[in-house]
Design a protein around this motif. Structure first.
Motif, mmCIF file in Angstrom:
data_model
loop_
_atom_site.group_PDB
_atom_site.id
_atom_site.type_symbol
_atom_site.label_atom_id
_atom_site.label_comp_id
_atom_site.label_asym_id
_atom_site.label_seq_id
_atom_site.Cartn_x
_atom_site.Cartn_y
_atom_site.Cartn_z
ATOM 1 N N LEU A 1 46.933 40.203 33.264
ATOM 2 C CA LEU A 1 46.272 39.082 33.121
ATOM 3 C C LEU A 1 45.203 39.925 32.723
ATOM 4 C CD1 LEU A 1 46.840 36.557 34.920
ATOM 5 C CD2 LEU A 1 47.320 36.194 32.746
ATOM 6 N N ALA A 2 44.986 40.930 33.503
ATOM 7 C CA ALA A 2 43.945 42.013 33.635
ATOM 8 C C ALA A 2 43.750 42.825 31.539
ATOM 9 C CB ALA A 2 43.462 43.207 33.974
ATOM 10 N N ASP A 3 44.548 43.072 30.943
ATOM 11 C CA ASP A 3 46.271 43.653 29.950
ATOM 12 C C ASP A 3 44.612 41.914 28.688
ATOM 13 O OD1 ASP A 3 45.792 45.913 30.779
ATOM 14 O OD2 ASP A 3 47.716 45.405 30.566
ATOM 15 N N SER B 1 35.945 47.195 31.428
ATOM 16 C CA SER B 1 36.315 47.511 32.101
ATOM 17 C C SER B 1 38.039 47.348 33.066
ATOM 18 C CB SER B 1 35.980 48.696 33.432
ATOM 19 O OG SER B 1 35.004 48.039 34.332
ATOM 20 N N LYS B 2 38.778 48.259 33.003
ATOM 21 C CA LYS B 2 40.244 47.581 33.856
ATOM 22 C C LYS B 2 40.071 47.062 34.920
ATOM 23 C CE LYS B 2 44.525 47.700 34.495
ATOM 24 N NZ LYS B 2 45.446 46.831 32.950
ATOM 25 N N GLU B 3 39.033 47.810 35.623
ATOM 26 C CA GLU B 3 38.453 47.890 37.152
ATOM 27 C C GLU B 3 38.283 46.244 37.181
ATOM 28 O OE1 GLU B 3 37.588 50.534 35.699
ATOM 29 O OE2 GLU B 3 39.466 51.551 36.549
ATOM 30 N N ASP B 4 37.194 45.927 36.780
ATOM 31 C CA ASP B 4 36.348 44.104 36.575
ATOM 32 C C ASP B 4 36.966 43.396 35.388
ATOM 33 O OD1 ASP B 4 34.262 46.100 36.846
ATOM 34 O OD2 ASP B 4 33.195 45.280 34.817
ATOM 35 N N ALA B 5 37.722 43.686 34.656
ATOM 36 C CA ALA B 5 39.001 42.563 34.378
ATOM 37 C C ALA B 5 39.658 42.627 35.690
ATOM 38 C CB ALA B 5 39.598 42.806 33.293
ATOM 39 N N LYS B 6 39.952 43.535 36.619
ATOM 40 C CA LYS B 6 41.207 42.768 37.596
ATOM 41 C C LYS B 6 40.477 41.999 38.629
ATOM 42 C CE LYS B 6 44.134 46.781 37.376
ATOM 43 N NZ LYS B 6 44.944 47.733 38.709
ATOM 44 N N GLU B 7 39.375 42.260 39.116
ATOM 45 C CA GLU B 7 38.146 41.205 39.514
ATOM 46 C C GLU B 7 38.176 39.694 38.860
ATOM 47 O OE1 GLU B 7 36.626 42.315 42.333
ATOM 48 O OE2 GLU B 7 37.628 44.511 42.942
ATOM 49 N N TYR C 1 39.899 36.959 40.595
ATOM 50 C CA TYR C 1 38.787 35.419 41.324
ATOM 51 C C TYR C 1 39.261 34.123 41.151
ATOM 52 C CZ TYR C 1 35.488 32.035 40.539
ATOM 53 O OH TYR C 1 34.868 30.634 40.013
ATOM 54 N N ILE C 2 39.561 34.462 39.504
ATOM 55 C CA ILE C 2 40.436 33.169 38.967
ATOM 56 C C ILE C 2 41.759 32.585 40.005
ATOM 57 C CG2 ILE C 2 42.042 31.908 37.108
ATOM 58 C CD1 ILE C 2 39.721 34.726 35.023
ATOM 59 N N LEU C 3 42.792 33.913 39.908
ATOM 60 C CA LEU C 3 43.480 33.218 40.749
ATOM 61 C C LEU C 3 43.389 33.075 42.113
ATOM 62 C CD1 LEU C 3 46.485 36.455 39.947
ATOM 63 C CD2 LEU C 3 45.580 33.813 38.440
ATOM 64 N N SER C 4 42.634 33.263 42.846
ATOM 65 C CA SER C 4 41.657 32.299 43.859
ATOM 66 C C SER C 4 41.834 31.086 43.918
ATOM 67 C CB SER C 4 40.962 33.470 44.539
ATOM 68 O OG SER C 4 39.722 32.538 43.710
ATOM 69 N N LEU C 5 41.001 30.845 42.976
ATOM 70 C CA LEU C 5 41.065 29.327 42.836
ATOM 71 C C LEU C 5 42.293 27.543 42.799
ATOM 72 C CD1 LEU C 5 38.471 29.618 39.133
ATOM 73 C CD2 LEU C 5 38.274 29.222 41.836
ATOM 74 N N LYS C 6 43.316 28.160 43.404
ATOM 75 C CA LYS C 6 44.468 27.287 43.735
ATOM 76 C C LYS C 6 44.418 26.352 44.402
ATOM 77 C CE LYS C 6 48.629 30.508 42.619
ATOM 78 N NZ LYS C 6 49.831 30.880 43.319
ATOM 79 N N VAL D 1 29.395 35.394 47.164
ATOM 80 C CA VAL D 1 29.349 34.995 45.722
ATOM 81 C C VAL D 1 30.601 36.367 45.246
ATOM 82 C CG1 VAL D 1 29.534 34.999 42.666
ATOM 83 C CG2 VAL D 1 28.005 33.695 44.494
ATOM 84 N N SER D 2 32.332 36.244 45.113
ATOM 85 C CA SER D 2 32.726 37.753 44.023
ATOM 86 C C SER D 2 32.580 38.474 43.259
ATOM 87 C CB SER D 2 33.927 37.235 44.784
ATOM 88 O OG SER D 2 33.946 36.305 42.986
ATOM 89 N N LYS D 3 33.343 39.542 43.480
ATOM 90 C CA LYS D 3 32.352 40.892 42.100
ATOM 91 C C LYS D 3 32.792 39.416 40.804
ATOM 92 C CE LYS D 3 32.225 45.113 40.255
ATOM 93 N NZ LYS D 3 32.710 46.440 40.484
ATOM 94 N N GLY D 4 34.369 39.458 40.496
ATOM 95 C CA GLY D 4 34.601 38.827 40.104
ATOM 96 C C GLY D 4 34.231 36.985 39.534
ATOM 97 N N GLU D 5 33.485 36.718 40.296
ATOM 98 C CA GLU D 5 33.115 35.230 39.780
ATOM 99 C C GLU D 5 31.598 35.879 38.716
ATOM 100 O OE1 GLU D 5 31.054 31.505 41.759
ATOM 101 O OE2 GLU D 5 31.871 32.676 43.260
ATOM 102 N N THR D 6 30.437 36.668 39.341
ATOM 103 C CA THR D 6 29.348 37.009 39.427
ATOM 104 C C THR D 6 29.745 37.890 37.310
ATOM 105 O OG1 THR D 6 28.874 37.548 40.783
ATOM 106 C CG2 THR D 6 27.693 38.957 39.410
ATOM 107 N N LEU D 7 30.778 38.820 37.493
ATOM 108 C CA LEU D 7 31.154 39.444 36.281
ATOM 109 C C LEU D 7 31.554 38.243 35.299
ATOM 110 C CD1 LEU D 7 33.448 42.201 37.443
ATOM 111 C CD2 LEU D 7 31.034 42.051 35.807
ATOM 112 N N ILE D 8 31.970 37.019 35.680
ATOM 113 C CA ILE D 8 32.734 35.617 35.235
ATOM 114 C C ILE D 8 31.218 35.449 34.345
ATOM 115 C CG2 ILE D 8 33.533 33.434 34.891
ATOM 116 C CD1 ILE D 8 36.512 34.994 36.024
#
Length: 136
Positions: A97-99, A121-127, A131-136, A53-60
């Protein structure tokens, strides 16, 4: 005195015999159960079950994102796959998109505004965006 040694010797022999016999029984039982068990049915297991599981997926998953967004279907906001289809995974889009996650906004996907998430945080939003952009 001989009876004392004889009793100790007999009890020791019984103890060792019991331990040795039990391990042989256990080995026999284990080999029998290994041979007799049918193959596991993995038909209900997701193909990505062992995928890390990626960090971005966990944060979401830990945030309120899934209240308005799902991976494949539009709920209140767009589906994550629709977002991934609209925005190429470039550093500029990740930053934009993070902003949007942090500040909120409206107009890109309809009339309903996305609420701001200033505690992200900006770093978490980027993560999350990565993750979202990897779902293509």
């Amino acid at each position: 005195m001989r009876k004392r040694y004889l009793a100790t010797l007999v009890l020791s022999a019984i103890f060792f015999a019991a331990c040795g016999g039990e391990s042989k029984k256990t080995e026999t039982a284990n080999s029998a159960s290994t041979q007799e068990s049918p193959a596991a049915d993995n038909s209900m297991v997701s193909p990505n079950a062992n995928k890390p599981v990626s960090k971005g997926e966990t944060l979401i998953a830990e945030s309120d994102c899934k209240t308005c967004h799902k991976e494949e279907i539009k709920v209140v906001g767009p589906a994550f796959k629709d977002i991934a289809g609209k925005y190429p995974n470039t550093p500029e889009n990740v930053d934009k998109l993070a902003d949007k996650i942090i500040k909120g906004g409206s107009g890109n996907w309809g009339e309903v505004a996305m609420l701001p998430h200033p505690n992200v945080s900006k770093e978490d939003a980027k993560e999350m965006v990565n993750y979202i952009l990897s779902l293509k």
